[in-house]
Motif scaffolding. Structure first.
Motif, PDB file in Angstrom:
ATOM      1  N   PRO A   1      -2.641  -5.133  -2.654  1.00  0.00           N
ATOM      2  CA  PRO A   1      -3.915  -5.879  -2.705  1.00  0.00           C
ATOM      3  C   PRO A   1      -3.931  -7.134  -1.840  1.00  0.00           C
ATOM      4  O   PRO A   1      -4.991  -7.596  -1.435  1.00  0.00           O
ATOM      5  N   PHE A   2      -2.753  -7.672  -1.549  1.00  0.00           N
ATOM      6  CA  PHE A   2      -2.672  -8.916  -0.785  1.00  0.00           C
ATOM      7  C   PHE A   2      -2.350  -8.668   0.682  1.00  0.00           C
ATOM      8  O   PHE A   2      -2.135  -9.607   1.448  1.00  0.00           O
ATOM      9  N   ASP A   3      -2.325  -7.391   1.064  1.00  0.00           N
ATOM     10  CA  ASP A   3      -1.925  -7.049   2.428  1.00  0.00           C
ATOM     11  C   ASP A   3      -3.049  -7.309   3.427  1.00  0.00           C
ATOM     12  O   ASP A   3      -4.242  -7.311   3.068  1.00  0.00           O
ATOM     13  N   SER A   4      -2.667  -7.527   4.675  1.00  0.00           N
ATOM     14  CA  SER A   4      -3.648  -7.661   5.750  1.00  0.00           C
ATOM     15  C   SER A   4      -4.072  -6.268   6.225  1.00  0.00           C
ATOM     16  O   SER A   4      -3.384  -5.282   5.971  1.00  0.00           O
ATOM     17  N   VAL A   5      -5.213  -6.204   6.897  1.00  0.00           N
ATOM     18  CA  VAL A   5      -5.742  -4.934   7.426  1.00  0.00           C
ATOM     19  C   VAL A   5      -6.027  -5.127   8.908  1.00  0.00           C
ATOM     20  O   VAL A   5      -6.545  -6.177   9.318  1.00  0.00           O
TER      21      VAL A   5
END
Length: 881
Positions: free
Chosen positions: A727-731
């Protein structure tokens, strides 16, 4: 017993509803004095102290339904779910096989399974608590207000502070804050479709002509929570609040199923896909192992464990926390999410329908011109417009405020002393005008009307020219409209002003009095385009969102403003055109037209439907009463905190800043959120498919189980915890360039590539363990199981980095710190477990150090092949995630 309890519960609900209906109905037939005596109310309203005491007795004006969101309820939801039930069943069976029926009782497996249940439940509970806390915090940032008399003054308070006995003032756009009885009404039309299903608004009166046998919602002097004022104005006394209202009495029975959003439909499609995989896998594994090993109880336990391993039990946790994280991030960009599922729809949106005023323009309307029918400045026209705007009691919009401000600048305030208001005919969107009836100190009565030019012209029989009143004929009409057309084409928003003196001396005034008017001139307003609007529309276009303007304004103003901000004005369709189009023609028009002008509320809704009918995900942005139906129809309704109550209540997304740039940031955050959800789903689906193939192969060729149930469950939980950082990852920016939709077909394609690939390397691991390490007998099965446990866990964790981006991980796309930390911790835990005596706790043997080299070789080969397959997949399908 459960059926009887439910029947008794329903009977109690019906009784409560009947009691509420009878109580409210009785209020309708009381005299005003009787009603005020019963409610301890008075025309001047309650005092602050009285209101506070009553709120202590009746509670907040909030309707609660079903189970309360208590800590105990959330804890129960976290513990009692299908996945935990399966684990607990396995724990019970394991207890009988390993403890009760065993000569050497072994509690370890049972303890581990119970620990897994407690651990996963704790994570689910904490994430749910954090998500609820975030949602509640965001909801407090937006609120609906009501105008009430307190301490003899008209003030604005939060709706949840309304109490029985309060005197409220209502105008167009207001929601009814409670169940009320009308004390005064003026052309008051109420939409109560939410309660009755009636599509047409109903008129309400202060005096009822109903009979006692009439239905509650047919009583013309009562209004109910859940309704809203379409037009007119009124004052009313509050009869009931919260759960004591008519809607409150129905709330529990109405809190059933509702139409599913695209987000919920997408989640369902993924869930069904995974469930079908599990239903196929479990009996196949059970039968193969039962016949191959001859140990049916263990085969059954293994099959059940595989079912748990195939089920992504952290899916609800991952999705909830991802959505909550997205909602909090969007709030930092001044975007408040009222329903978490709307985040994904926001990112999926590819057509944004928006009103013009305040969105594309500065929302600071300035009165630029006041002119007679020849286009010459005329203070008399301004004076009449000023009297109309000042004395009307309804919703004072930006036009009224601009007129009042300009009149004050010109020193016209003194004329107010000469007039008093007798009556008014409030604005509504079908007439598109409003009137006031004034009298001066000599007793002369005058009706002053302002509104849309065509509508005012249609009720005018005379025009004022050169100080003379002459009949309106074709020539004078053409001359007046040519003045209007000239300034309208220059981008001024034109409003016509008319008046007449021969007004009836007594009685109530109505729409029928708006005829034979004298058209005296126009007032023109300038609402300049926002500096940011052009770049915002351009940026939205770059992100695959087409901006379409749906406005009630005239063609000239719409063309001028839209041309300046970059909306395609090659084609313009008016409300009159829409009215004459059938659905097929409108669908064809919607494909190429980005500007619709002079639309009524129902026409706006119809245009939104047309875009949806050709497959678009439509967002609608509006803040007025005339936007409510279109907001409700759109896939995602967007409004602003300064909007009328009904618009805010209907919208899914609330902007704290009325600016398309804010919207664009929200769209990007919606896509980032969806991207992180898809990472988890594609990893889970492809990993599960690969495990299916590997387990079936192992079941056929191995004389023992490739992993024990407790080992499968532990591995599954470790992999889920590794993904808690998603959920805290970059895209990647490239991923967010276009709208994204739920596509089960895309997930199936992904599985067909990645699943078999992971199985190839699982089988390579089997071969190394069998022929190189020598774990090829029943006695050494715990060593074999340890090897696959370590490889399976570490490979599933490391492949996250490969799947999370279409680029080369770390070099071209870096993961977020939380994701890196969660994967590092789990990888370390898996290696420590496999290469130390901790393995004994999971009924495995410690791996020899030489397996480290083989593990590294197999992992490196797997990750390199994933990168190669990724390029092939992107070349063939055009995208990765």
């Amino acid at each position: 017993m459960k059926f009887l309890n439910r029947t008794s519960y329903n009977k109690q609900l019906q009784k409560n509803r009947r009691d509420t209906e009878m109580k409210l109905s009785s209020y309708s037939f009381m005299t005003e004095d009787e009603l005020f005596a019963l409610l301890s109310a008075r025309q001047t309203g309650l005092t602050s102290e009285e209101a506070l005491n009553r709120q202590g007795e009746s509670g907040k004006n909030v309707i609660t339904t079903g189970k309360k969101n208590t800590v105990l309820h959330r804890l129960r939801e976290a513990v009692i779910n299908p996945f935990n039930v399966i684990l607990l069943v396995i724990a019970v069976i394991t207890y009988f096989t390993d403890v009760v029926a065993s000569s050497k009782p072994d509690y370890l497996t049972v303890i581990i399974i119970i620990s897994l249940v407690l651990l996963s439940s704790l994570v689910a509970f904490v994430q749910d608590w954090r998500s609820n806390a975030a949602a509640e915090k965001l909801s407090k940032m937006i609120s609906n207000n009501a105008d009430v008399w307190r301490d003899g003054k008209l003030i604005s308070i939060f709706m949840d502070e309304i109490v029985p006995g309060d005197i409220v003032r209502l105008s167009a756009g207001d929601m009814l804050p409670a169940d009320i009885r009308f004390l005064t009404t003026k052309d008051t039309f109420i939409a109560q479709a939410a309660l009755t299903g009636e599509s047409n608004p109903v008129e309400k009166f202060s005096i009822s002509k109903n009979k006692p046998e009439d239905g509650l919602t047919d009583l013309t002097n009562l209004g109910f929570t859940g309704s809203n004022v379409i037009s007119g104005s009124a004052t009313a006394v509050v009869l009931a609040t919260g759960n004591d209202t008519y809607l409150g009495s129905m709330a529990k029975s109405l809190s059933g199923d509702r139409a599913k959003t695209s987000f919920e439909r997408g989640v369902d499609s993924i869930s069904h896909l995974l469930i079908r995989m599990m239903l196929v896998m479990v009996p196949v594994v059970f039968i193969i192992n039962g016949f191959a090993k001859g140990d049916w109880p263990n085969a059954f336990l293994f099959a059940i464990s595989i079912a748990v391993g195939l089920t992504p039990e952290m899916l609800p946790v991952i999705m909830t926390s991802t959505l909550a994280k997205g909602a909090v991030s969007m709030s930092k960009h001044k975007v408040i999410v009222r329903t978490l599922g709307a985040i994904q729809t926001f990112g999926e949106m590819d057509v944004l329908c928006t009103d013009k005023t305040g969105t594309l323009t500065e929302d600071k309307i300035v009165l630029e011109k006041y002119m007679n029918l020849h286009g010459e400045d005329d203070t008399r026209v301004l004076r009449h417009a000023y009297l109309n705007s000042y004395f009307q009691t309804g919703l004072k919009n930006l036009i009224d405020l601009a007129i009042i401000n300009r009149a004050s600048e010109n020193g016209l305030e003194s004329i107010l002393e000469k007039y008093s208001r007798i009556d008014e005919i409030p604005f509504d969107f079908s007439r598109r005008r409003m009137s006031v009836v004034l009298t001066d100190k000599s007793g002369k009565r005058q009706l002053i009307t302002k509104g849309a030019v065509e509508e005012i012209a249609s009720i005018s029989s005379f025009v004022e020219m050169n100080g003379q009143i002459v009949p309106m004929d074709e020539e004078t009409r053409r001359m007046a409209l040519s003045t209007y057309d000239k300034y309208n084409a220059e981008g001024l928003r034109m409003i016509a002003v008319a008046q007449k003196n021969n007004v009836p001396g007594s009685g109530a005034f109505s729409v029928t009095d708006e005829q034979d008017m004298v058209l005296i001139g126009f007032v023109g307003f300038l609402d300049p385009p926002k500096d940011s609007a052009k770049s915002a529309i351009s940026t939205l276009r770059e992100h695959g969102v087409r901006t379409v303007v749906l406005t009630g304004d005239s063609e000239g103003v719409a063309l001028k403003v839209c041309g300046k901000v970059g909306v395609n004005t090659a084609s313009l369709i008016t409300g009159r055109d829409v009215e004459h189009m059938d659905d097929a023609q409108l669908l064809k028009t919607a494909k190429s037209c980005d500007l619709f002008a002079k639309l009524s509320p129902s026409q706006k809704e119809r245009v939104v439907k047309a875009f949806q009918a050709v497959g678009h995900t439509v967002g609608y942005m509006g803040d007025g009463i005339n936007d409510a139906s279109a907001l409700r129809q759109a896939d995602v309704g967007i409004s602003v905190d300064s909007a009328v109550d009904i618009a805010k209540e209907t919208a899914d997304i609330i902007l704290l800043k009325k600016d398309l740039m804010v919207l664009e940031e929200g769209v990007i955050e919606g896509r980032r959120t969806f991207g992180n959800i898809m990472k988890y789903i594609k990893m889970a689906a492809s990993g599960n498919f690969g495990n299916m193939i590997s387990v079936i192969a192992a079941s056929i060729f191995l004389p023992f189980l490739p992993m024990l149930p407790v080992q499968i469950l532990t591995q599954n939980l470790l992999c889920d915890f590794a993904q808690m950082g998603i959920p805290f990852d970059s895209v990647d920016k490239e991923y967010m360039k276009k709208p994204r939709k739920w596509e089960t077909h895309s997930i199936k394609s992904f599985m067909s590539y990645m699943g078999p690939l992971s199985s190839v390397f699982d089988i390579l691991c089997f071969a190394v363990m069998w022929w190189v390490i020598g774990a090829n007998t029943m006695d050494k099965s715990p060593l074999f199981q340890c090897g696959w446990f370590v490889f399976g866990t570490v490979s599933q964790v490391l492949v996250i980095y490969m799947i999370r981006t279409a680029k080369i991980p770390f070099l071209q796309s870096k993961p977020s710190a939380p994701l890196f930390l969660s994967t590092l911790v789990i990888t370390t835990a898996a290696l420590i477990t496999g290469f130390t005596d901790f393995s004994i706790g999971l009924d495995m043997y410690r791996l020899p150090p030489r397996f480290v080299v083989w593990l590294a070789i197999i992992l490196a080969g797997y990750l390199l092949c994933v990168q190669l397959v990724k390029k092939i997949y992107v070349h063939r399908h055009g995208e990765w995630m």
